[in-house]
Scaffold this motif. Structure first.
Motif, PDB file in Angstrom:
ATOM      1  N   ARG A 209      -9.018 -10.956  -2.219  1.00  0.00           N
ATOM      2  CA  ARG A 209      -8.184 -11.986  -2.822  1.00  0.00           C
ATOM      3  C   ARG A 209      -8.612 -13.344  -2.285  1.00  0.00           C
ATOM      4  O   ARG A 209      -9.146 -13.439  -1.176  1.00  0.00           O
ATOM      5  CB  ARG A 209      -6.699 -11.746  -2.528  1.00  0.00           C
TER       6      ARG A 209
ATOM      7  N   ARG B 254      -7.124 -12.586  -7.576  1.00  0.00           N
ATOM      8  CA  ARG B 254      -7.745 -11.322  -7.221  1.00  0.00           C
ATOM      9  C   ARG B 254      -9.183 -11.385  -7.719  1.00  0.00           C
ATOM     10  O   ARG B 254      -9.460 -12.021  -8.741  1.00  0.00           O
ATOM     11  CB  ARG B 254      -7.012 -10.150  -7.874  1.00  0.00           C
TER      12      ARG B 254
ATOM     13  N   ASP C 213     -10.721  -5.287  -3.471  1.00  0.00           N
ATOM     14  CA  ASP C 213      -9.608  -5.535  -2.563  1.00  0.00           C
ATOM     15  C   ASP C 213      -9.574  -6.981  -2.080  1.00  0.00           C
ATOM     16  O   ASP C 213      -8.714  -7.352  -1.279  1.00  0.00           O
ATOM     17  CB  ASP C 213      -9.707  -4.619  -1.334  1.00  0.00           C
TER      18      ASP C 213
ATOM     19  N   SER D   2      -8.400 -11.283   1.871  1.00  0.00           N
ATOM     20  CA  SER D   2      -8.510  -9.837   2.047  1.00  0.00           C
ATOM     21  C   SER D   2      -8.521  -9.469   3.523  1.00  0.00           C
ATOM     22  O   SER D   2      -8.841 -10.304   4.385  1.00  0.00           O
ATOM     23  CB  SER D   2      -9.774  -9.337   1.379  1.00  0.00           C
TER      24      SER D   2
ATOM     25  N   ASP E  83      -3.475 -13.648  -9.600  1.00  0.00           N
ATOM     26  CA  ASP E  83      -2.853 -12.487  -8.972  1.00  0.00           C
ATOM     27  C   ASP E  83      -1.598 -12.056  -9.738  1.00  0.00           C
ATOM     28  O   ASP E  83      -0.646 -12.823  -9.879  1.00  0.00           O
ATOM     29  CB  ASP E  83      -2.501 -12.833  -7.519  1.00  0.00           C
TER      30      ASP E  83
END
Length: 211
Positions: free
Chosen positions: A158, A167, A156, A211, A126
């Motif tokens: 993670r 990510r 979107d 997410s 990330d």
């Protein structure tokens, strides 16, 4: 254009790449024991692809490299065969080939050889965490840019795996999958991949979708 070809290797060849290259290309804390890889391999849920460059020839027609083609890059892949999904577990270009386009060419070849699957999942560390240094942030952004230029899309989703924030990017492998997919569907593909790697207790302790 870089003249490369890709080959799905045997377990013993995978072991040799692991011992000779992977153990020096990745931090020790990121490297799983080969026994874990072998167990997944024997369950038909792990594959290794090697990318080679043809050895050049001198004027006599003999290879300058003793007729051995040169390993340029490798990819270790975790597979979920029910969801037709792959995870790029380890990917690296050999040190003497870095920065010359071999990585992009290898990803393109991987996309071709894995076209019977739906999607390749790529975890990238990330780059948006607030407490990382500018140097680390820039390094992570460069890695993301590499995968973006290779055709991957940022999602979107993670994840948190063994304390590391990721990510999730995806590389569609079949044309019909090259459409937008919801975060819930991608999250389930990631969960399914990790269920093939860890038992339930380990998953609960070391793995989470953010997410």
């Amino acid at each position: 254009m870089i003249e490369m070809y890709v080959k799905k290797v045997s377990l013993e060849s995978a072991r040799k790449i692991y011992m000779t290259y992977l153990k020096t290309d990745f931090p020790s804390e990121e490297i799983k024991p080969f026994a874990v890889i072998e167990k997944m391999w024997n369950n038909d849920s792990y594959y290794v692809y090697a990318f080679y460059e043809k050895a050049s020839e001198d004027d006599t027609g003999k290879s300058m490299y003793d007729q051995r083609d040169i390993l340029c890059a490798y990819a270790f892949l975790l597979a979920d065969n029910t969801k037709h999904t792959l995870l790029l577990d380890y990917f690296a270009v050999c040190k003497d080939r870095r920065g010359e386009g071999y990585g992009s060419r290898a990803i393109a070849l991987l996309r071709e050889v894995c076209a019977d699957r739906d999607v390749l999942v790529v975890e990238v560390e990330d780059d948006e965490l607030p407490d990382i240094s500018a140097e680390i942030r820039n390094t992570r952004k460069r890695r993301i840019s590499f995968y973006t230029e290779a055709g991957c899309r940022m999602t979107d989703v993670r994840s948190l795996v063994w304390g590391v924030n990721y990510r999730i990017m995806i590389l569609p492998l079949r044309e019909e999958y090259a459409v937008e997919h919801d975060a819930e569907g991608i999250s389930e593909k990631v969960r399914a991949l990790y269920r093939g790697m860890y038992n339930e207790r380990e998953l609960q302790k070391h793995f989470a979708i953010l997410s």
